[in-house]
Design a protein around this motif. Sequence first.
Motif, PDB file in Angstrom:
ATOM      1  N   PHE C 147       0.802  -1.259  -0.117  1.00 33.04           N
ATOM      2  CA  PHE C 147       0.009   0.015  -0.019  1.00 33.04           C
ATOM      3  C   PHE C 147       0.664   1.228  -0.082  1.00 33.04           C
ATOM      4  O   PHE C 147       0.420   2.288   0.185  1.00 33.04           O
ATOM      5  CB  PHE C 147      -0.683   0.219   1.278  1.00 33.04           C
ATOM      6  CG  PHE C 147      -1.902  -1.097   1.197  1.00 33.04           C
ATOM      7  CD1 PHE C 147      -2.844  -0.974  -0.023  1.00 33.04           C
ATOM      8  CD2 PHE C 147      -2.303  -1.879   2.056  1.00 33.04           C
ATOM      9  CE1 PHE C 147      -3.887  -1.717  -0.091  1.00 33.04           C
ATOM     10  CE2 PHE C 147      -3.487  -2.798   2.263  1.00 33.04           C
ATOM     11  CZ  PHE C 147      -4.091  -2.630   0.994  1.00 33.04           C
ATOM     12  N   SER C 149       2.834   4.578  -0.472  1.00 32.19           N
ATOM     13  CA  SER C 149       2.126   5.824  -1.029  1.00 32.19           C
ATOM     14  C   SER C 149       2.773   6.003  -2.445  1.00 32.19           C
ATOM     15  O   SER C 149       2.120   6.396  -3.298  1.00 32.19           O
ATOM     16  CB  SER C 149       2.315   7.046  -0.273  1.00 32.19           C
ATOM     17  OG  SER C 149       3.742   7.185   0.200  1.00 32.19           O
ATOM     18  N   SER C 152       3.019   1.807  -4.465  1.00 26.39           N
ATOM     19  CA  SER C 152       2.163   0.825  -4.362  1.00 26.39           C
ATOM     20  C   SER C 152       1.899   0.048  -5.829  1.00 26.39           C
ATOM     21  O   SER C 152       1.666   0.725  -6.688  1.00 26.39           O
ATOM     22  CB  SER C 152       0.831   1.496  -4.103  1.00 26.39           C
ATOM     23  OG  SER C 152      -0.215   0.545  -4.185  1.00 26.39           O
ATOM     24  N   ASN C 155      -1.682   0.479  -7.317  1.00 27.93           N
ATOM     25  CA  ASN C 155      -2.108   1.373  -7.852  1.00 27.93           C
ATOM     26  C   ASN C 155      -1.430   1.389  -9.292  1.00 27.93           C
ATOM     27  O   ASN C 155      -2.024   1.917 -10.380  1.00 27.93           O
ATOM     28  CB  ASN C 155      -1.432   2.827  -7.296  1.00 27.93           C
ATOM     29  CG  ASN C 155      -2.184   3.470  -5.972  1.00 27.93           C
ATOM     30  OD1 ASN C 155      -3.127   2.901  -5.858  1.00 27.93           O
ATOM     31  ND2 ASN C 155      -1.687   4.378  -5.493  1.00 27.93           N
ATOM     32  N   LEU C 168      -4.326   6.947  -5.473  1.00 28.21           N
ATOM     33  CA  LEU C 168      -4.978   6.318  -4.184  1.00 28.21           C
ATOM     34  C   LEU C 168      -3.612   6.677  -2.946  1.00 28.21           C
ATOM     35  O   LEU C 168      -2.909   5.835  -3.192  1.00 28.21           O
ATOM     36  CB  LEU C 168      -5.454   5.099  -4.355  1.00 28.21           C
ATOM     37  CG  LEU C 168      -6.575   4.943  -5.211  1.00 28.21           C
ATOM     38  CD1 LEU C 168      -7.097   3.494  -5.373  1.00 28.21           C
ATOM     39  CD2 LEU C 168      -7.701   5.847  -4.730  1.00 28.21           C
ATOM     40  N   TYR C 169      -4.123   7.448  -2.152  1.00 25.17           N
ATOM     41  CA  TYR C 169      -3.082   7.139  -1.023  1.00 25.17           C
ATOM     42  C   TYR C 169      -3.682   6.569   0.043  1.00 25.17           C
ATOM     43  O   TYR C 169      -4.297   6.747   1.072  1.00 25.17           O
ATOM     44  CB  TYR C 169      -2.892   8.621  -0.386  1.00 25.17           C
ATOM     45  CG  TYR C 169      -2.064   9.648  -1.383  1.00 25.17           C
ATOM     46  CD1 TYR C 169      -0.693   9.743  -1.354  1.00 25.17           C
ATOM     47  CD2 TYR C 169      -2.890  10.400  -2.198  1.00 25.17           C
ATOM     48  CE1 TYR C 169       0.081  10.506  -2.286  1.00 25.17           C
ATOM     49  CE2 TYR C 169      -2.033  11.300  -3.155  1.00 25.17           C
ATOM     50  CZ  TYR C 169      -0.850  11.283  -3.183  1.00 25.17           C
ATOM     51  OH  TYR C 169      -0.194  11.965  -4.042  1.00 25.17           O
ATOM     52  N   TRP C 170      -3.262   5.115  -0.139  1.00 22.41           N
ATOM     53  CA  TRP C 170      -4.046   4.042   0.831  1.00 22.41           C
ATOM     54  C   TRP C 170      -4.102   4.478   2.405  1.00 22.41           C
ATOM     55  O   TRP C 170      -5.033   4.276   2.860  1.00 22.41           O
ATOM     56  CB  TRP C 170      -3.257   2.957   0.387  1.00 22.41           C
ATOM     57  CG  TRP C 170      -3.974   2.366  -1.002  1.00 22.41           C
ATOM     58  CD1 TRP C 170      -3.228   2.398  -2.169  1.00 22.41           C
ATOM     59  CD2 TRP C 170      -5.178   1.531  -1.141  1.00 22.41           C
ATOM     60  NE1 TRP C 170      -3.918   1.643  -3.049  1.00 22.41           N
ATOM     61  CE2 TRP C 170      -5.214   1.303  -2.599  1.00 22.41           C
ATOM     62  CE3 TRP C 170      -6.301   1.255  -0.380  1.00 22.41           C
ATOM     63  CZ2 TRP C 170      -6.406   0.676  -3.085  1.00 22.41           C
ATOM     64  CZ3 TRP C 170      -7.483   0.574  -1.002  1.00 22.41           C
ATOM     65  CH2 TRP C 170      -7.248   0.206  -2.241  1.00 22.41           C
ATOM     66  N   LEU C 176      -9.896   5.486   3.151  1.00 26.27           N
ATOM     67  CA  LEU C 176      -9.131   4.339   2.423  1.00 26.27           C
ATOM     68  C   LEU C 176      -8.041   3.402   3.321  1.00 26.27           C
ATOM     69  O   LEU C 176      -7.930   2.271   2.991  1.00 26.27           O
ATOM     70  CB  LEU C 176      -7.972   5.087   1.363  1.00 26.27           C
ATOM     71  CG  LEU C 176      -8.643   5.139  -0.081  1.00 26.27           C
ATOM     72  CD1 LEU C 176      -7.488   6.089  -1.008  1.00 26.27           C
ATOM     73  CD2 LEU C 176      -9.200   4.070  -0.711  1.00 26.27           C
ATOM     74  N   ALA C 177      -7.749   4.050   4.272  1.00 25.86           N
ATOM     75  CA  ALA C 177      -6.812   3.226   5.490  1.00 25.86           C
ATOM     76  C   ALA C 177      -7.660   2.201   6.255  1.00 25.86           C
ATOM     77  O   ALA C 177      -7.361   1.140   6.070  1.00 25.86           O
ATOM     78  CB  ALA C 177      -6.180   4.551   6.309  1.00 25.86           C
ATOM     79  N   ALA C 180      -8.237  -0.641   3.676  1.00 25.76           N
ATOM     80  CA  ALA C 180      -6.991  -1.345   3.600  1.00 25.76           C
ATOM     81  C   ALA C 180      -6.971  -2.259   5.014  1.00 25.76           C
ATOM     82  O   ALA C 180      -6.713  -3.319   4.932  1.00 25.76           O
ATOM     83  CB  ALA C 180      -5.730  -0.340   3.836  1.00 25.76           C
TER      84      ALA C 180
END
Lengths: 287, 348, 315
Positions: C147, C149, C152, C155, C168-170, C176-177, C180
């Motif tokens: 994941f 940043s 990833s 992505n 996507l900044y997981w 999103l976090a 995850a």
Amino acid sequence: MTRRTLRRLLGRATLYAAAAALTAFAGFPFYWMLVTAFKQNRDLYVGASDLRHVPWVFNQSPTLDHVRLLLHGTEFPHWILNTLLIVAVVIAVTVALAVPAGYSLARLAGRWGERLGIAIFLTYLIPPTLLFIPFSRLVSLLGLQNSWGSLILIYPTLTIPFCTWLVMGFMRSVPWDIEEQAMIDGYSRLAVILKVVPRLIVPGILSVVVFAFTLVMQEFVYALTFISSVEKMTVSLGVPIALVRGDVYHWGALMAAALVTSVPIAIVYNLFLDRFIESFTMGAVKG
Amino acid sequence: MASVEIRNLRKKFGSVWAVDGVDLTIRDGEFLVLLGPSGCGKTTLLRSIAGLERPSAGEILIGGQRVDEDVPPRHRGIAMVFQSYALYPHRTVFENIAFPLRAAHAPRRNIEEKVRWAAGVFGISAYLDRYPRQLSGGERQRVALCRALVRDPKVLLLDEPLANLDAKLRNTARDELKRFQRQIGTTTVYVTHDQIEAMGLGDRVAIMDRGKVRQLGTPQRVYEDPDDTFVATFVGQPPMNLLRLCDGAGPPGTLLGFRPEHFLPRAVLRAAEDARSFRFHVRRVEYLGSDRYLYGTLPDQCDPSPTFIAKLPATIGTPVLEGEAYEFAVPVRALCYFDSTSGLRRRG
Amino acid sequence: MTRREPADPPASAQPALLARGTLADRGELLGGLMLAPALAYVALLAGIPFLLAIALSFSDATAGSLRFGWAGLRNYAAILSDPVFRRALWNTIVVTVGSQALVIVLATAAAQVFRASFPGKRVARFVLLLPWAVPVSLAAIAWEWIFDSTFSVINWTLKAAGLLHGWLYWLGEPTLALLAVIIVQAWRIFPFATVIVLAGLTSIPQEILEAATVDGAGFWRRLFQIELPLLLPVTSVAVLFGTVYTATDLGVVYVLTGGGPANSTHVLPTLAFQRGILGADLGQGAAIAVFLLPLLLVVAILMLRLARHTEVGVR
Ligand SMILES: Nc1ncnc2c1ncn2[C@@H]1O[C@H](COP(=O)(O)OP(=O)(O)OP(=O)(O)O)[C@@H](O)[C@H]1O
Ligand SMILES: [Mg+2]
């Protein structure tokens, strides 16, 4: 082609697709560990927005640099040794306490066996995350902060309940007649327990050893709470917490560590899977 | 050798009385068979004698001494053969047989001698070095018997020891067992639900049902002179016919019992024979070689629906056709009367 | 019962005495002795800390001193008015429910797949079970990398497939976090649930399924009207364990997000750790952890019920 063969083919195809998808989901992080562990840094650290560089494969020849760094430049070998030491002691304690208890619940405790067994099993459900705070009190009272002693003291509370249950379930599946025959042939209960039972119970003990092994290898919460110096850490604590040089993540080495630790555990665990599952389902789904 | 005496023995599992008030005396040297349907408590009774089960109430005496309270199995002077034979899988046949002797700390030379002697008696001398898994069912059974007998038990307990053998082997094993028992004369309690075994082996047979002994007697007595309808219908194949009487011939609620082999065409009986006649409407004829079984109804009785069975030996050649009615009769001496509510025999 | 046997001869006057049992013959005594050490260990080191956890939640104890003062409900009042705690409680529920819903779907599907035989099944089964056997913290660190940043692989794949246009900044964005975390928890638990469901599946008598087929039921009808109802007790066992493992897990969130960004992804265990251990406020940490209790209680009760009913249910 008839409609039936068409349907069968379609069914087969769906099966393979589903099997492939599920296996891929389960296995993908491990594939990723494998790829990362052996990629050269130039191949590894390419931003994901660069669509010409395919991260799924080796774009340059694989390298052992990360593994070398892990084995020679970090505390990883130490952690392995620490873990094995703790595992050995915990297994010894677990076998010494859980095996007699499980046998007793299956064979000697009579009416109370069932209820006590379930009560012990339920303590397995009390999670470390509820107990780590009182334990931190206890550990500082005993002066065991930042020592293996704390883990060796506490880990058996995780392993004993489940392993007792495991042994009880195992003994229930072993017929009584050999033990009873020995009693008729002239042994006392005690003699039966000391001389006849050990042979019968070996597979049960093996599964206890494996379960305790995997449980201790996997434990994170207590280790995180009680161990603070890097050289005393266990693998499952050290790798995610202390394998960071300064502020830099060495992803290659990290993934190599994760890989070499998890695969052996998984292999061992798999060997005894059926026995564990039987215990988890409380014996309700024996075939 | 010893007698075994059981007084008002009861054993409860949860809420079921597996054994529910058994009084039984097994005489010195006797071969007693416990016979009964599955789940009637035979095994539980046997295990109580062995000391593997602690009775809820009652007393057990072996050789006149009370044992149920604090004499453990190993001190009761008993030997037992389990249905599974319970051979120690990791020991050779020799070690299996020697086990009770070693447990009793018998001198080494004695052990060797006794094991070889016993193996000789049972014809398993050739297998002494094998492991149980290398033996056939019949051989295992003999090893188990051999192990049971090496240390001269006072009482030998056997729980369906022939159940795991095939039909042919079972016949020879039964014969051997009886011979051995005669030869050594050990008091023996033998559990089975197979009546052929029971009749063939027992000096006396105890018929059990739902935790109780319904009748105790020689095989002949149990067969010919049943104490109640349970024994009458449980022993004998096909079972005794039971006819509800309502013609005022007996007191109200009387059942008349007669064995199929006594239910014969009137013409076959001697004319002078005092017999009770019935019109027998034959529905079906089963030809079994040595016998013919006739299934049919008694249309003249007040309840004509129940099926009755007649068993005609091959020596009676009378032609019988399905769908026809014949005059059949039972000699009066072969009739039994039972009370229909209690099921007990009415004598006199 | 009438007995008409001749009277039995009286037993011989002086029988040789049979020896009585010794302590070595007393099963209950031996049983107690064998059980006692384990029982004592568990009672002392799980039972007492369990009570201590509850006691601590009513105290003002800190890690620095061994003082232990009564604080009444002050800890509870403090955390209940704390938005970070309420967020953590909510997150715990969302993560647990979300991941277990995923687990049910995945495990049911996987069990159907793995009961069939196909080439390579053994290998596939081994791979399927890897997530369950691997230590949580190591799995979490692998997912953190997945994941990442900048790097990833998810992505990259989405972009390469033309499904993603932005970025996507997981682990950098709360929703999103949490997603995850749910994915990782489901990934970790579903293999375990699969094997349990599979065990339940093999214990359904084959004749029942064959009878249904003969009666004309197709795959879906068989699945929904016969197998799933019969599997309900076993599936519940899997989900109950899954619930405990997920709701009480500290490793995944701790390693993946550390509770961030801005305390938005804490779950009860990580918050308890932050306040109780890192912040040295044992009282408050204990109070937070105690909120796991009602959940555990419900699970324990359901377990006991199932233990009583499954035998009938599955056979
Ligand atoms: N350990 C036990 N726990 C609970 N119930 C038991 C136990 N052993 C026997 N029973 C019950 O007691 C009754 C008598 O059982 P027992 O084994 O003595 O029957 P049996 O006559 O030997 O039958 P079979 O011919 O099938 O061997 C049965 O209803 C059985 O279910
Ligand atoms: Mg029996």
